[in-house]
Design an enzyme around this catalytic site. Structure first.
Site, short mmCIF file in Angstrom:
data_model
loop_
_atom_site.label_atom_id
_atom_site.label_comp_id
_atom_site.label_asym_id
_atom_site.label_seq_id
_atom_site.Cartn_x
_atom_site.Cartn_y
_atom_site.Cartn_z
N ALA A 55 -6.54 -3.57 4.44
CA ALA A 55 -7.05 -2.23 4.63
C ALA A 55 -6.03 -1.30 4.02
CB ALA A 55 -7.17 -1.93 6.09
N CYS A 56 -6.41 -0.31 3.30
CA CYS A 56 -5.35 0.37 2.56
C CYS A 56 -5.79 1.55 1.73
CB CYS A 56 -4.73 -0.63 1.61
SG CYS A 56 -5.48 -2.22 1.70
N GLY A 57 -4.82 2.06 0.98
CA GLY A 57 -5.05 3.13 0.04
C GLY A 57 -4.71 2.63 -1.36
N ARG A 84 -3.71 5.93 5.40
CA ARG A 84 -4.32 4.66 5.05
C ARG A 84 -3.32 3.51 5.14
NH1 ARG A 84 -9.33 6.33 2.73
NH2 ARG A 84 -9.92 4.17 2.45
N SER A 230 -1.03 1.03 -0.92
CA SER A 230 -0.33 1.10 0.37
C SER A 230 -1.17 0.32 1.36
CB SER A 230 -0.19 2.55 0.81
OG SER A 230 -1.47 3.14 0.97
#
Lengths: 429, 266, 511
Positions: A55-57, A84, A230
C-alpha cells in the site's frame, strides 16, 4: 479538543522499537533463511519471506527533452503524500545518471558488511569484467536507526566468451539476470537493488524524506527520469531489500496495490525461467514486463493491453480485426493478466528512456498525469504534482490504459485512447 | 468574531512544508467553534478529511489549492467552495451542505451520499455517486459539468445525478465529444433515484437494471432549480445546457435481483 | 450480469411433518394463527398441515395449550449413497426448480471439525490454590481500545509526575460483547431487548449495518456503530453519540460479500432508517468503494477519528480467511483501536449457502494466528482483539479467551436467549418468534422486557461460568487468563492444529 496525539498512534517508532523485533531475535542479527544467510532487516527480511500487502504512494517525472535534473522535484512530490506511507520503506530510481559509463551494467547492492562485498566482488570477477566499483555515498540520518547497510556499486561488462558457449543463445541481458538471481538467492549478506545501464535504484527502510537524505538524492545525481515510491507494508517491520522500486536490468517498478492473480502470474513467469524468490507482487510484475517487452518484443502499449485487457463485452463491439487481435492477446497472455487493484509506475531504457504509468482495468487505484514545460509527471495524487509545477494539462488516464512518455518523443500516449485506435492495425496473418 | 472571516495558511511558515492534515483540521475546527462563519484556506496540498463531519450550517469554507481525499466526508451543513481540483472521495457519505468545485473531482465522489449537493465544473472519474440514497427531504444531488467515466451511479437507491458533458473554460463552453460524456455500466444496479445525462446515451452503456425513460414535466420541475444553481456557480448560460436533449435513466425494477436467489431450505 | 432464468415447479419431499394428536386437539386454532410459514390451516372441520412449508421452528408446538403437536423429521427413504447425500440431491432439485443462488441464514450448518471441542482446560491443584468464585473476588472487567506501550512516570523530589495521555477506551464489565445484528435483519423489539440487557450487564452491542433508530440513541453509551459498505444510517449523530465505531470489512458467514436484506424485510420502518425504497433488496456493495487497498482503510479509520474528534475507539471487523494474520497486522498499523475477527461459522440474516458453508477458516485458528502475529510484530497492545463466529456457549468463551482473544463477540446465543430455534429462515422475514422479522404482527410477540431479562440472564450465567473456570485455575482476574495458552491442552486427532494454536498436547507438562 483532541486528547490523543495522532502522531503517536501513527508513528511506527513510538512504543515500538522497529529494529528490535522478529522471531529470530534482535534486528541486525545474522540468520539463515533457506540457502542464504544475511543480516535480518537489511539483506534478509526479519521474519522470513512472507507475501506482503503493498500500500503506498508513487510519483515520477520524465524530461522528454532529455534535460537532466537532480532529485529535488521528485522528492518534494513523494513527500507531499506523507499519508500514504508509514516509514517502513521508500525508494527512488534515477535514469541517466552515469553518462560516461552508459554502456556498462551498473549493479548497485545492499551489503551487510565488507565481507559480503568481498564475496560479491569475487563472484563478479569470476563471471564478468569489472570496469569500476565504488562505495555509494550515504550519510547518517537522525531517526533512521542503525545499523545501516554498506551500499556499493559495480560497473560490469559481460565478456563475449561467456556467451559464445551457451547452447540456448543467451544474451548479455539474460546473463546479467542470472548473475543477479545468483547474488540474491545464494550470496550471503548481499542484495541487488538494481542492475541496469545508466540507471540506479536507491532504496531502504525509512520515510521517503529520510531515504532521500541518506543517499543525498537532492544534490548528488542528475537524471532525465526519476521514479519514487513510499511504502505502507502491513507485515513485519520493513527490510531494506523489500522497499520499491523493484528492479531487474533497467526495469524499475513502483507498485501500489495487491495482485489477486499472484499465484497464477508467478507460475507463468517461472515457466519462462524467472525465479520468484522474494514472494512480493512487485517482483512478479517486473518480470512480466521484462518477459513481454524484452523477450517477447511486444510494444509497450501492447504489453499494457495484455496486463489490463478489455472485457469480452467491449471486444464484441470492436471492428473485426481489432476484436481478433484483442481476443488473441487474452488467449495467449491470459496468465499474464494482472488482476486486482493496482497502479504502477515503470521505467525502462529501451528502446529509449521511457516512463509508463498504468492502472488496473476497474480503476481501483489512483493515478494522475500532467505535463509542464517538457516534463511529464505521474503520481498517485494531484497535490504532489501541484507542489512542484503549475501544469498546463492535468488528467486522469482511463482504466487499464497507459501513460507513456519517452525522451525525444514526448508524451506518446496520455492513456485516454485505445492503442489500436491510435495506430493503424495491419493484419499479416 | 461572529461574521468575521479568518485565513488559515495550510503551509507551515517555519518549515515551508504543508501542514499534516490533523493539524490543519484542528485549526479549522477551532476557528469554527470560536464562531468564525467564513474560513479561507490557502496553499492546500492534499490534506485529507477537511470539514469531516462538521455540522455548522452557517459556515462557509473557501479552499485555494488541491484538497486531499475525503473532502467533506460525513459533512452535515457547511458550504465548501474549492478553487482548484479535488482528489478522490469528495463528499463521501455526505449528509447535508454544499460542495462546489471549480475544477475536477475524480473517483468515488459522493459515495453513499444521503443529502446535500455537490457541483463540479469539470470532469470526474469512476464510480461517482455510488450507492446514493434518499428519503423524503433528504435528497442528495450531484452535478458534473464535464465528462464522467464508468459506473456512474452504481447501486443508486435515491437522489439526483447529472452529467452535462460540457467543457467550461471561463466564458467559453464546448461540448465534450458524444461518446465521452458517460461510459459503460451506467447506473449498474440502480433501484431508486434518477440519472440525467445531457445528450444521447447508447443502450450498450446502460448497466444492470438501468433503463432510459421518458423525460417528463415532473423531471423538468426537479431538474431546473438544480441546473439554475449550477449555472450560477459557474456562470454558464442555462440555454446552452438545453441545446441538447436530456436523457433520463432510472431503475427498470425496484428488485432487479429478486430472481437471482432461492430462499427455500434444503 | 445474472442470466435470465425461468422457474419451474418440481416435487421434492418435505423436510418435516407436523403431527397433530387428534385426541388432544380441541381445534382452538391457535396453531394456525401462530404459524407464520403457512404450514397449518383450518379447513372448516379440522387443522390440516402443509408439511412442505414446515421449518421446525416449534412455535405451534410451544403455543398449543393441549400439547398436541409434535414436529418430526419426514422419514421418507432416499436410496442410500455416501457421497450424493440427501442434502446434495435436494440442492440439485431446488436449483433445477428456480435457477437461483441458494440463500440461507444463521451460521454454517455443515459438519466441519469444531476445534473448541478438542480443547480441555487446566485446573490448579496442590502447587497452587484454586480460588472460590462464590466468596472471593474474581474480576472480569476489561477495556476495549488501544493502549500505549508504556506509562510515563517521573520522580521529582517529593513528587511523582504522571505524563501519559490515554487513548479512548470503553469499560466492559465482562469480556463478552454482542456482535453486529442490524435493525432489518432483526426486529425493533429484538434490538431494544438487546440494548436494554447490555445497559444492565455493562457491555457493548453492535448496531449492525441498518443504522440506529432515533428511539435507540438513549442507549448511546453501550452502542458500537457499524460503518458498513452500504453506509446505511451513517449520519453525524450515528458517529458522535455512541461509544465505539466499527468498520465492517467482512463477516465470517460470507467473506468477500456485502450485507443482504431481502426486499421482504424492507418495511416502511426500514425504508426510513436505511433511506432506500420500500420493498427493494438492501444489498450492500461487496467492498467499501473507498477501500480498495490497505492505505484506503487507514484513510477511512482516520476519517472516522477526525469525525469523532478522536474521542471514541475506532475498530475494524474482518472475516477469518487464509491471510487473516497479515491483514490484522495491517489493520492495526492502519490505526485500528480494536479488531474483530468473525469465524466461518458466524451467523447472518441472509447469505448464499455456497459462501456461508464453504468460505472462511475456523475462529480458533484465526485467534491464535492473529494473536501470535501481533505479538511477533510488537503491536499487540495497540488494539483489542475481539473474536466470534460460533462462540456457542460459555465453554467456547473460555477457550477463545485462553487462545488469545481479549473479548468474545456473540450473536446467535443472544437470539437463542430470546427464543430462537436456529431454523435458518431469517431471510424470509416471517420469524414466528418475532426476532428476525419486520412484520409488526410478529415482532410484537417478542416482549422487550422479557427478552432483555433473558439475554441478561444468559450473559450473567456465562460470566459466572467464566469466573468458575478462572477460579479453578487460581486466576483471580481475567487479564491473567487472556492468551494463557498454557492452561489449555489439545485432545484432538491432528497435532498440526495444536502446533498452529500454540497449545500443548494433553499429557505434555508445563516445562
Amino acid at each position: 479538543m483532541i486528547n490523543v496525539e495522532p502522531e503517536d498512534v501513527r508513528n511506527p517508532s513510538s512504543g515500538l522499537l522497529w529494529c528490535d523485533r522478529g522471531k529470530h531475535g534482535r534486528y541486525g542479527d545474522t540468520a539463515k533463511i533457506g540457502e542464504k544467510s544475511g543480516r535480518l532487516g537489511i539483506t534478509l527480511p526479519p521474519n522470513g519471506f512472507r507475501r506482503e500487502i503493498e500500500a503506498c504512494g508513487i510519483a515520477g517525472l520524465i524530461n522528454t527533452d532529455g534535460k537532466r535534473e537532480n532529485g529535488e522535484r521528485v522528492i518534494k512530490m513523494i513527500t507531499t503524500m506523507y499519508d500514504r506511507e508509514n516509514g517502513l520503506g521508500a525508494g527512488y530510481a534515477c535514469y541517466g545518471l552515469f553518462p560516461e559509463l552508459a554502456n556498462k551494467y551498473c549493479i548497485q547492492l545492499l551489503l551487510d558488511d565488507e565481507e559480503a562485498k568481498q564475496r560479491v566482488e569475487e563472484y563478479f570477477k569470476k563471471m564478468a569484467l569489472i570496469e569500476k566499483d565504488e562505495r555509494v555515498f550515504t550519510r547518517a540520518v537522525k531517526g533512521m536507526k542503525e545499523p545501516y547497510p554498506l551500499i556499493w556499486r559495480f560497473f560490469v561488462e559481460v565478456p563475449q566468451e561467456a556467451l559464445v558457449g551457451s547452447a540456448s543463445g543467451k544474451s548479455e541481458d539474460d546473463y546479467v539476470v542470472d548473475m543477479v538471481m545468483h547474488v540474491n538467492s545464494l550470496i550471503d549478506g548481499a542484495f541487488c537493488m538494481s542492475s541496469g545501464k545508466n540507471m540506479a535504484v536507491f532504496k531502504g527502510n525509512g520515510w521517503s524524506n529520510e531515504i532521500a537524505e541518506f543517499y543525498d538524492l537532492a544534490d548528488r545525481y542528475q537524471g532525465y527520469m526519476w521514479l519514487s515510491h513510499s511504502r505502507f507494508p502491513t507485515n513485519t517491520p520493513g527490510w531494506w531489500g523489500g522497499a520499491h522500486p523493484f528492479n531487474i536490468l533497467d526495469w524499475g517498478l513502483c507498485h501500489n496495490g495487491e495482485i489477486t492473480s499472484y499465484g497464477t502470474n508467478k507460475r507463468y513467469v517461472e515457466m519462462w525461467g524467472y525465479k520468484c524468490t522474494l514472494l512480493t507482487d512487485s517482483e512478479v510484475v517486473t518480470y512480466l514486463w521484462d518477459l513481454l517487452c524484452r523477450r517477447h518484443q511486444l510494444p509497450i502499449q501492447v504489453a499494457s493491453v495484455a496486463f489490463s485487457p478489455k472485457y469480452y463485452d467491449d471486444i464484441a463491439v470492436l471492428p473485426t480485426d481489432r476484436a481478433k487481435v484483442e481476443t488473441a492477446l487474452r488467449m495467449v497472455y491470459g496468465r499474464a493478466m494482472i488482476n486486482g487493484p493496482f497502479s504502477i509506475l515503470v521505467g525502462t531504457n529501451r528502446p529509449k528512456p521511457t516512463m509508463i504509468a498504468l492502472t488496473d482495468r476497474k480503476k481501483l487505484r489512483p493515478m494522475i498525469g500532467a505535463t509542464d514545460n517538457g516534463t511529464v509527471f505521474a503520481s498517485s495524487e494531484e497535490c504532489a504534482i501541484r507542489r512542484v509545477a503549475d501544469p498546463a494539462e492535468v488528467w486522469a488516464p482511463v482504466a487499464g490504459n497507459p501513460i507513456v512518455a519517452q525522451v525525444g518523443n514526448g508524451l506518446i500516449s496520455a492513456g485516454m485512447r485505445d492503442y489500436f485506435e491510435q495506430k493503424k492495425l495491419v493484419m499479416e496473418a | 468574531m461572529t461574521g468575521k472571516s479568518i485565513t488559515i495558511d495550510a503551509v507551515d511558515e517555519r518549515t515551508k512544508s504543508p501542514h499534516r492534515y490533523w493539524i490543519l483540521n484542528e485549526k479549522i475546527h477551532h476557528a469554527a467553534n470560536e464562531g468564525y462563519k467564513h474560513i479561507i484556506l490557502k496553499n492546500v496540498f492534499g490534506q485529507r478529511f477537511i470539514a469531516a463531519c462538521m455540522e455548522h450550517t452557517d459556515l462557509k469554507i473557501d479552499i485555494y489549492g488541491t484538497p486531499g481525499n475525503d473532502l467533506g466526508v460525513f459533512m452535515s451543513g457547511p458550504t465548501v467552495e474549492v478553487h482548484g481540483n479535488c482528489e478522490d472521495q469528495t463528499g463521501n457519505t455526505m449528509n447535508s451542505g454544499t460542495i462546489v468545485v471549480h475544477g475536477n473531482a475524480w473517483d468515488v465522489t459522493g459515495l453513499a451520499a444521503r443529502g446535500g449537493s455537490i457541483f463540479v465544473r469539470g470532469d470526474g472519474g469512476y464510480r461517482i455517486g455510488i450507492h446514493m440514497k434518499a428519503y423524503e427531504e433528504q435528497r442528495p444531488v450531484i452535478v458534473y459539468g464535464g465528462s464522467v467515466k464508468e459506473f456512474f451511479g452504481e447501486y443508486m437507491a435515491g437522489g439526483v445525478l447529472v452529467a452535462l458533458g460540457m467543457k467550461i473554460n471561463g466564458s467559453k463552453v464546448e461540448d465534450v465529444p458524444a461518446d465521452e460524456v458517460v461510459r459503460g455500466s451506467l447506473g449498474s444496479g440502480i433501484h431508486g433515484g434518477t440519472i440525467y445525462v445531457r445528450g444521447n446515451v447508447p443502450e450498450r452503456l446502460l448497466g444492470v437494471s438501468a433503463t432510459a425513460e421518458q423525460f417528463t414535466q415532473e423531471d423538468e420541475i426537479t431538474l431546473r432549480p438544480i441546473l439554475e444553481q449550477f449555472c450560477r456557480y459557474f456562470e454558464v448560460d442555462m440555454e446552452r445546457i438545453y441545446e441538447m436533449e436530456i436523457t433520463k435513466i432510472g431503475p427498470s425494477s425496484s428488485r432487479p435481483f429478486k430472481a437471482y436467489y432461492n430462499a427455500r431450505s434444503v | 450480469m445474472p442470466a435470465k432464468v425461468e422457474g419451474i415447479k418440481i416435487e421434492i419431499p418435505s423436510r418435516f411433518r407436523v403431527e397433530i394428536d387428534r385426541e388432544r386437539c380441541k381445534i382452538c386454532r391457535r396453531c394456525t394463527v401462530n404459524c407464520t410459514f403457512d404450514a397449518l390451516y383450518f379447513n372448516d372441520e379440522r387443522i390440516i398441515a402443509r408439511h412442505e412449508n414446515c421449518v421446525a421452528c416449534q412455535r405451534c408446538a410451544m403455543k398449543c395449550p393441549q400439547n398436541a403437536i409434535t414436529i418430526r423429521h419426514n422419514e421418507m427413504a432416499y436410496p442410500p449413497h455416501a457421497s450424493y447425500t440427501e442434502r446434495i440431491r435436494r440442492i440439485g432439485w431446488e436449483q433445477a426448480s428456480t435457477g437461483g443462488v441458494m440463500l440461507s441464514s444463521c451460521g454454517n450448518d455443515l459438519e466441519y471439525p469444531i476445534i473448541f471441542d478438542d480443547l480441555v482446560l487446566d485446573a490448579a491443584q496442590v502447587t497452587n490454590p484454586a480460588i472460590d468464585p462464590l466468596r472471593e473476588p474474581i474480576e472480569t472487567k476489561c477495556f476495549l481500545g488501544g493502549k500505549p506501550a508504556k506509562l510515563d512516570f517521573k520522580e521529582d523530589g517529593t513528587q511523582v509526575h504522571f505524563g501519559t495521555k490515554l487513548p479512548p477506551n470503553i469499560v466492559l464489565n465482562t469480556p463478552i460483547m454482542v456482535g453486529q445484528m442490524s435493525l432489518g435483519s432483526i426486529s425493533y423489539n429484538a434490538q431494544m431487548a438487546i440494548f436494554k440487557a447490555a445497559m444492565e450487564v455493562g457491555t457493548i452491542v453492535g448496531t449492525g449495518e441498518g443504522g440506529l433508530h432515533p428511539d435507540f440513541y438513549k442507549y448511546g453509551r453501550i452502542i458500537n456503530s457499524e460503518v458498513a459498505s452500504g453506509r446505511f444510517g451513517v449520519n453525524p449523530s450515528y458517529l458522535k453519540k455512541v461509544a465505539a465505531l466499527e468498520i465492517k470489512i467482512g463477516q465470517g458467514a460470507k467473506p468477500g460479500h456485502g450485507g443482504h436484506l431481502p426486499g421482504e424485510k424492507v418495511s416502511t420502518l426500514i425504508s426510513e432508517t436505511r433511506m432506500i425504497p420500500k420493498g427493494t433488496d438492501a444489498l450492500s456493495p461487496y467492498p467499501h468503494h473507498d477501500i480498495y487497498s490497505i492505505e484506503d482503510l487507514q484513510q477511512l479509520i482516520y476519517a472516522l477519528k477526525e469525525s469523532s474528534r478522536y474521542e471514541v475507539p475506532v475498530g475494524v471487523k474482518i472475516a477469518a480467511v487464509h491471510n487473516v494474520a497479515a491483514i490484522a497486522s495491517g489493520m492495526v498499523r492502519a490505526g485500528a483501536d480494536f479488531i474483530t475477527i468473525d469465524g466461518f461459522r458466524g451467523g447472518t440474516g441472509a447469505a448464499p449457502r455456497i459462501i456461508r458453508d464453504h468460505a472462511g477458516i475456523p475462529i480458533e485458528l484465526a485467534i491464535a494466528a492473529v494473536d501470535e502475529r501481533l505479538r511477533e510484530e510488537g503491536i499487540r497492545h495497540k488494539a483489542t482483539l475481539c473474536a466470534g463466529g460460533s462462540i456457542r456457549y460459555s465453554a467456547d468463551l473460555v477457550k477463545a479467551l485462553a487462545l488469545g482473544a481479549d473479548v468474545a463477540m456473540i450473536g446467535t446465543p443472544v437470539l437463542i436467549a430470546m427464543g430462537c430455534r436456529v431454523c435458518q429462515q431469517c431471510h424470509r422475514g416471517t420469524c414466528a418468534w418475532g426476532i428476525a422479522t419486520q412484520n409488526p404482527a410478529y415482532s410484537q410477540r417478542l416482549d422487550t422486557e422479557i427478552g432483555a431479562r433473558r439475554i441478561a440472564n444468559l450473559l450473567h450465567a456465562w460470566t459466572e461460568e467464566l469466573r468458575e473456570i478462572c477460579g479453578a485455575m487460581g486466576i483471580d482476574s481475567v487479564e491473567g487468563f487472556v492468551g494463557n495458552r498454557d492452561r489449555l491442552r489439545y485432545v484432538g486427532p491432528n497435532p498440526r492444529i495444536a502446533e498452529i494454536l500454540g497449545v500443548k498436547h494433553a499429557g505434555e507438562a508445563w516445562g
